[in-house]
Design an enzyme around this catalytic site. Structure first.
Site, PDB file in Angstrom:
ATOM      1  N   HIS A 136      66.326  53.841  44.346  1.00 32.26           N
ATOM      2  CA  HIS A 136      65.979  53.834  45.769  1.00 32.26           C
ATOM      3  C   HIS A 136      65.787  52.413  46.286  1.00 32.26           C
ATOM      4  O   HIS A 136      65.021  52.195  47.216  1.00 32.26           O
ATOM      5  CB  HIS A 136      64.735  54.701  46.003  1.00 32.26           C
ATOM      6  CG  HIS A 136      64.976  56.136  45.669  1.00 32.26           C
ATOM      7  ND1 HIS A 136      65.736  56.969  46.445  1.00 32.26           N
ATOM      8  CD2 HIS A 136      64.598  56.874  44.596  1.00 32.26           C
ATOM      9  CE1 HIS A 136      65.806  58.167  45.881  1.00 32.26           C
ATOM     10  NE2 HIS A 136      65.122  58.133  44.748  1.00 32.26           N
ATOM     11  N   ARG A 147      36.781  32.067  28.960  1.00 33.92           N
ATOM     12  CA  ARG A 147      36.340  32.432  30.321  1.00 33.92           C
ATOM     13  C   ARG A 147      37.011  31.583  31.387  1.00 33.92           C
ATOM     14  O   ARG A 147      37.027  31.953  32.561  1.00 33.92           O
ATOM     15  CB  ARG A 147      34.818  32.259  30.443  1.00 33.92           C
ATOM     16  CG  ARG A 147      34.039  33.290  29.678  1.00 33.92           C
ATOM     17  CD  ARG A 147      32.570  33.076  29.917  1.00 33.92           C
ATOM     18  NE  ARG A 147      32.184  33.471  31.257  1.00 33.92           N
ATOM     19  CZ  ARG A 147      31.494  34.564  31.549  1.00 33.92           C
ATOM     20  NH1 ARG A 147      31.121  35.368  30.598  1.00 33.92           N
ATOM     21  NH2 ARG A 147      31.170  34.840  32.784  1.00 33.92           N
ATOM     22  N   LYS A 199      51.478  42.826  30.462  1.00 31.97           N
ATOM     23  CA  LYS A 199      51.328  42.036  29.230  1.00 31.97           C
ATOM     24  C   LYS A 199      52.429  40.973  29.164  1.00 31.97           C
ATOM     25  O   LYS A 199      52.170  39.809  28.888  1.00 31.97           O
ATOM     26  CB  LYS A 199      51.441  42.983  28.040  1.00 31.97           C
ATOM     27  CG  LYS A 199      50.481  42.839  26.944  1.00 31.97           C
ATOM     28  CD  LYS A 199      49.071  43.285  27.134  1.00 31.97           C
ATOM     29  CE  LYS A 199      48.345  42.817  28.343  1.00 31.97           C
ATOM     30  NZ  LYS A 199      47.107  43.447  28.615  1.00 31.97           N
ATOM     31  N   LYS A 212      39.502  35.134  31.101  1.00 34.08           N
ATOM     32  CA  LYS A 212      39.223  36.440  30.503  1.00 34.08           C
ATOM     33  C   LYS A 212      38.281  37.276  31.365  1.00 34.08           C
ATOM     34  O   LYS A 212      38.437  38.479  31.483  1.00 34.08           O
ATOM     35  CB  LYS A 212      38.591  36.217  29.118  1.00 34.08           C
ATOM     36  CG  LYS A 212      38.267  37.475  28.358  1.00 34.08           C
ATOM     37  CD  LYS A 212      39.508  38.100  27.798  1.00 34.08           C
ATOM     38  CE  LYS A 212      39.241  39.377  27.037  1.00 34.08           C
ATOM     39  NZ  LYS A 212      40.479  40.167  26.885  1.00 34.08           N
ATOM     40  N   TRP A 226      36.857  27.461  35.638  1.00 36.05           N
ATOM     41  CA  TRP A 226      38.049  28.106  36.202  1.00 36.05           C
ATOM     42  C   TRP A 226      37.939  27.831  37.703  1.00 36.05           C
ATOM     43  O   TRP A 226      37.045  28.351  38.368  1.00 36.05           O
ATOM     44  CB  TRP A 226      38.037  29.612  35.919  1.00 36.05           C
ATOM     45  CG  TRP A 226      39.301  30.295  36.307  1.00 36.05           C
ATOM     46  CD1 TRP A 226      40.442  30.413  35.556  1.00 36.05           C
ATOM     47  CD2 TRP A 226      39.567  30.968  37.546  1.00 36.05           C
ATOM     48  NE1 TRP A 226      41.387  31.111  36.247  1.00 36.05           N
ATOM     49  CE2 TRP A 226      40.888  31.461  37.465  1.00 36.05           C
ATOM     50  CE3 TRP A 226      38.832  31.192  38.714  1.00 36.05           C
ATOM     51  CZ2 TRP A 226      41.484  32.178  38.507  1.00 36.05           C
ATOM     52  CZ3 TRP A 226      39.420  31.904  39.744  1.00 36.05           C
ATOM     53  CH2 TRP A 226      40.729  32.389  39.637  1.00 36.05           C
ATOM     54  N   GLU A 229      51.431  48.756  32.047  1.00 38.57           N
ATOM     55  CA  GLU A 229      50.625  47.899  31.180  1.00 38.57           C
ATOM     56  C   GLU A 229      51.530  46.955  30.368  1.00 38.57           C
ATOM     57  O   GLU A 229      51.238  45.761  30.233  1.00 38.57           O
ATOM     58  CB  GLU A 229      49.748  48.771  30.265  1.00 38.57           C
ATOM     59  CG  GLU A 229      49.004  48.038  29.170  1.00 38.57           C
ATOM     60  CD  GLU A 229      48.124  46.896  29.667  1.00 38.57           C
ATOM     61  OE1 GLU A 229      47.879  46.788  30.871  1.00 38.57           O
ATOM     62  OE2 GLU A 229      47.711  46.079  28.819  1.00 38.57           O
ATOM     63  N   ASN A 250      28.166  28.923  37.710  1.00 36.40           N
ATOM     64  CA  ASN A 250      29.176  29.994  37.716  1.00 36.40           C
ATOM     65  C   ASN A 250      29.025  30.751  39.025  1.00 36.40           C
ATOM     66  O   ASN A 250      27.892  31.021  39.431  1.00 36.40           O
ATOM     67  CB  ASN A 250      28.882  31.018  36.611  1.00 36.40           C
ATOM     68  CG  ASN A 250      29.462  30.609  35.292  1.00 36.40           C
ATOM     69  OD1 ASN A 250      30.002  29.532  35.162  1.00 36.40           O
ATOM     70  ND2 ASN A 250      29.324  31.479  34.317  1.00 36.40           N
ATOM     71  N   GLY A 251      30.131  31.165  39.619  1.00 38.22           N
ATOM     72  CA  GLY A 251      30.045  31.983  40.826  1.00 38.22           C
ATOM     73  C   GLY A 251      30.552  31.237  42.036  1.00 38.22           C
ATOM     74  O   GLY A 251      31.202  30.192  41.918  1.00 38.22           O
ATOM     75  N   CYS A 284      33.763  30.968  34.900  1.00 39.30           N
ATOM     76  CA  CYS A 284      33.424  29.741  34.202  1.00 39.30           C
ATOM     77  C   CYS A 284      32.464  30.117  33.079  1.00 39.30           C
ATOM     78  O   CYS A 284      31.958  31.226  33.013  1.00 39.30           O
ATOM     79  CB  CYS A 284      32.750  28.765  35.148  1.00 39.30           C
ATOM     80  SG  CYS A 284      33.725  28.441  36.612  1.00 39.30           S
ATOM     81  N   GLU A 314      51.911  38.173  31.926  1.00 38.80           N
ATOM     82  CA  GLU A 314      50.776  37.241  31.836  1.00 38.80           C
ATOM     83  C   GLU A 314      50.897  36.259  30.695  1.00 38.80           C
ATOM     84  O   GLU A 314      50.412  35.142  30.794  1.00 38.80           O
ATOM     85  CB  GLU A 314      49.429  37.966  31.831  1.00 38.80           C
ATOM     86  CG  GLU A 314      49.078  38.729  30.601  1.00 38.80           C
ATOM     87  CD  GLU A 314      47.693  39.387  30.699  1.00 38.80           C
ATOM     88  OE1 GLU A 314      46.776  38.836  31.306  1.00 38.80           O
ATOM     89  OE2 GLU A 314      47.547  40.497  30.141  1.00 38.80           O
TER      90      GLU A 314
HETATM   91  O1  M6R Z   1      36.948  42.808  31.804  1.00 38.19           O
HETATM   92  P1  M6R Z   1      37.771  43.782  32.586  1.00 38.19           P
HETATM   93  O2  M6R Z   1      38.359  44.842  31.723  1.00 38.19           O
HETATM   94  O3  M6R Z   1      37.048  44.363  33.749  1.00 38.19           O
HETATM   95  O4  M6R Z   1      38.977  42.923  33.147  1.00 38.19           O
HETATM   96  C1  M6R Z   1      39.914  43.489  34.019  1.00 38.19           C
HETATM   97  C2  M6R Z   1      41.145  42.635  34.125  1.00 38.19           C
HETATM   98  O5  M6R Z   1      40.820  41.373  34.604  1.00 38.19           O
HETATM   99  C3  M6R Z   1      41.849  42.491  32.776  1.00 38.19           C
HETATM  100  O6  M6R Z   1      42.158  43.725  32.231  1.00 38.19           O
HETATM  101  C4  M6R Z   1      43.144  41.668  32.930  1.00 38.19           C
HETATM  102  O7  M6R Z   1      44.074  42.372  33.682  1.00 38.19           O
HETATM  103  C5  M6R Z   1      43.700  41.279  31.563  1.00 38.19           C
HETATM  104  N1  M6R Z   1      43.962  39.874  31.513  1.00 38.19           N
HETATM  105  C6  M6R Z   1      44.975  41.925  31.218  1.00 38.19           C
HETATM  106  O8  M6R Z   1      45.437  41.586  29.955  1.00 38.19           O
END
Ligand code: M6R
Length: 602
Positions: free
Chosen positions: A500, A27, A481, A597, A74, A477, A98-99, A2, A484
């Site tokens: 397999h 966030r 991408k 994020k 969030w 990766e 937050n938390g 948050c 998400e």
């Molecule tokens: O801030 P961080 O790099 O520690 O975040 C890690 C993951 O949450 C972050 O890389 C996430 O997988 C991204 N949304 C991917 O695009």
């Protein structure tokens, strides 16, 4: 996850809160709300949905003369609805949080307040607990409440009968503070308030910040004044807008040649990597028997590239761990283990907790972090910052490629110090590394061709990505991408593994993306492409220029670099592919559903 903001001063409180919340929305964007004192009591305006919906609600309201607090949410405890949005008020106390409060249910029972609560959140219970202790002394009430709660929290608190003051306290979840001639500010991260002052401090854990229009006083729980360490922001936040791009993600993809150059160039001296500026001692690279990379999501994928190149070049075993699993599997770790944590935000709680665990077990630590002064950076023995600048899009792009660039530097340093690369070979390694920005530029210049290819994925429900060697982690990766931001189910496979079991899922409706950048694995990868084509799959191939041959048709040509350096240009093409699919589907590229994020809950 948050976001928190707070402001007291002579400026327009309403627009400062709303503008800061917009900057913080990355966030978490389930709901948003603000609270401010109107001279009599505290008014709350909050709504499920984006900050834009909250802004609509505030139209016609004249800006309060008093300070206020705000929040983007969030959801963790309780669904996404107006009632669960922050701020929460109980009795005299209004707060944003937050938390996660782990013992909130027990506190709720102990106070006997179940019927009085208006939300399902743990946060409202904290407001009730502080109110329970409040007898006119705000700090005393906050301290008594904090001593009873367990979990992580960043709290900004206001009291009905104290019109122009804000209090803040935190455990793990960050709170930063700054001030200028117009007033005082708090926030959960610098993006929210960096435009008001470049000098700020992180509120030390379990201290109380007391904000008035004139200044910020920090005291510990015994009432002693604390002088937090001042930090200076070196990001140009005022100019961190979209710069004409429709989405931050596109802008951030396009910035990669520049930020990779920035990350590499400042760390090369006489043809060799040099970390003297960040005071990283050589012993960290020479006195370890193995490396443990700890990270989440995209940052973990950067670690997989690091593993590939370090094991091959330095002969040092590297394990890559999902931070969330790390400490629960009794990891093998000792003082000759080098832990490398990777994190864009530097606040990911899983990575942070795993780092603390590893350090308790005696491991040496080095973190690759983007956000200066973040918690992971502060908790780590050594830090190498990626110079990616602010990354706003939830989907990480430039942070990833700069993380990979740092792994190349670490690899070259380690190999040189351990005698695996001599002076000349190290210089050759670095010279190839320096070619990466131009290779990325080459991909970006031909982005229309990737856009054209992305049409083939628009209606797909599933896709598979296949590659061998270094191409496999690159595709992990690429696949994340695509998932998400486009909501297409995608799985990356080491090409040889597909037969397999998973090949059973291949039909003519399953597009397959194949990456071919590794010379020695070329003929085997071509055979694997044939296998899926025989089952009807349409294959999009991304092939390194010099590896093209008549055996396989090329959909997109990748620039030529030595095999070990192909990870960055290849992933750039994949980032573009995911981006175009998402934007052509009309999705909110920067704020994909369910995500945030910064992930500060375990
Ligand atoms: O801030 P961080 O790099 O520690 O975040 C890690 C993951 O949450 C972050 O890389 C996430 O997988 C991204 N949304 C991917 O695009």
């Amino acid at each position: 996850m948050c976001g928190i903001v707070g402001y007291i001063g002579s400026n327009d409180t309403l627009s400062i809160l709303l503008n800061s919340l917009e900057r913080l929305e990355y966030r978490g964007y389930d709901s948003a709300g603000i609270a401010f004192h109107n001279g009599k009591d505290i008014e709350i305006i909050k709504k499920a949905g984006r900050v834009s919906a909250l802004r609509e609600l505030t139209k016609g309201i004249s800006s309060p003369l008093y300070g206020g607090i705000g929040h983007t949410r969030w959801a963790t405890h309780g669904g996404v609805c107006d009632a669960n949005s922050h701020p929460h008020k109980f009795g005299n106390v209004t707060l944003v949080h937050n938390g996660i409060i782990e013992n909130y249910a027990a506190i709720k029972n102990q106070l006997g307040i179940a019927s009085k609560l208006r939300s399902e959140t743990d946060s409202e219970v904290v407001a009730a607990l502080i109110d329970n202790y409040y007898d006119g002394d705000p700090k005393k009430a906050i301290i008594s409440a904090v001593k009873e709660i367990s979990g992580t929290f960043g709290l900004a608190i206001m009291f009905d009968d104290i019109p122009n003051e804000i209090f803040a306290v935190r455990n793990v979840s960050p709170i930063i503070c700054c001030q200028n001639e117009d007033g005082t500010y708090i926030a959960s991260d610098i993006m929210a308030i960096g435009e008001y002052s470049e000098n700020y401090f992180v509120l030390p854990e379990l201290t109380i910040a007391h904000l008035t229009g004139d200044g910020i006083e920090v005291t510990d729980f015994k009432g002693n004044t604390v002088a937090p360490k001042m930090l200076t922001l070196d990001w140009d936040i005022k100019n961190s807008g979209k710069k004409g791009y429709p989405f931050y993600m596109e802008k951030e993809i396009m910035e990669q040649p520049e930020v990779i150059t920035k990350t590499i160039e400042s760390r090369i001296k006489d043809g060799k990597p040099d970390f003297s500026e960040e005071k990283v001692d050589d012993s960290i690279f020479t006195e370890c028997d193995n490396i443990t990379v700890i990270a989440c999501g995209t940052a973990m994928h950067a670690g997989l590239i690091g593993k590939h190149i370090i094991e091959k070049t330095c002969g040092v075993p590297v394990t890559v761990n999902m931070a969330s699993e790390y400490m629960y599997k009794e990891p093998i770790i000792n003082e000759r283990t080098l832990v490398i944590c990777v994190s864009q935000s530097g606040e990911t709680i899983d990575t942070l907790e795993a780092l603390k665990y590893a350090r308790r077990k005696g491991a040496r630590s080095l973190s690759i972090v983007n956000v200066k002064g973040s918690t992971i950076a502060r908790e780590s023995e050594n830090v190498i910052y990626t110079n990616a600048g602010p990354e706003i899009a939830v989907a990480s792009t430039k942070a990833y490629t700069t993380q990979v660039a740092v792994f190349y530097l670490i690899c070259a340093k380690m190999a040189y110090l351990r005698g695996r690369l001599n002076e000349e070979e190290t210089a050759a390694f670095i010279a190839e590394l320096a070619k990466i920005p131009a290779a990325v530029e080459d991909v970006l210049n031909r982005r229309d061709a990737v856009h054209h290819l992305s049409n083939g994925l628009l209606t797909a429900e599933h896709t598979f990505m296949i590659g061998r060697g270094l191409d496999y982690p690159t595709l992990l990766e690429a696949s994340l991408k695509l998932k998400e931001i486009s909501y297409i189910h995608s799985e990356a496979f080491a090409s040889g593994e597909l037969k397999h079991g998973t090949i059973a899922l291949i039909t003519e409706d399953t597009p397959v993306i194949a990456l071919l950048t590794q010379d020695a694995l070329m003929s085997k990868q071509v055979s694997n492409i044939r296998e899926v084509q025989s089952r009807g799959a349409k294959v999009l191939t991304f092939i390194k220029r010099s590896l093209q041959n008549k055996d396989v048709e090329c959909s997109f040509e990748l620039p030529d670099l030595r095999d070990d350096f192909m990870a960055i240009p290849a992933v750039t093409a994949m980032q573009l592919l995911a981006y175009y699919v998402s934007s052509d589907k009309g999705l909110d590229v920067d704020k994909p559903r369910n995500l945030a994020k910064v992930v500060t809950v375990e």
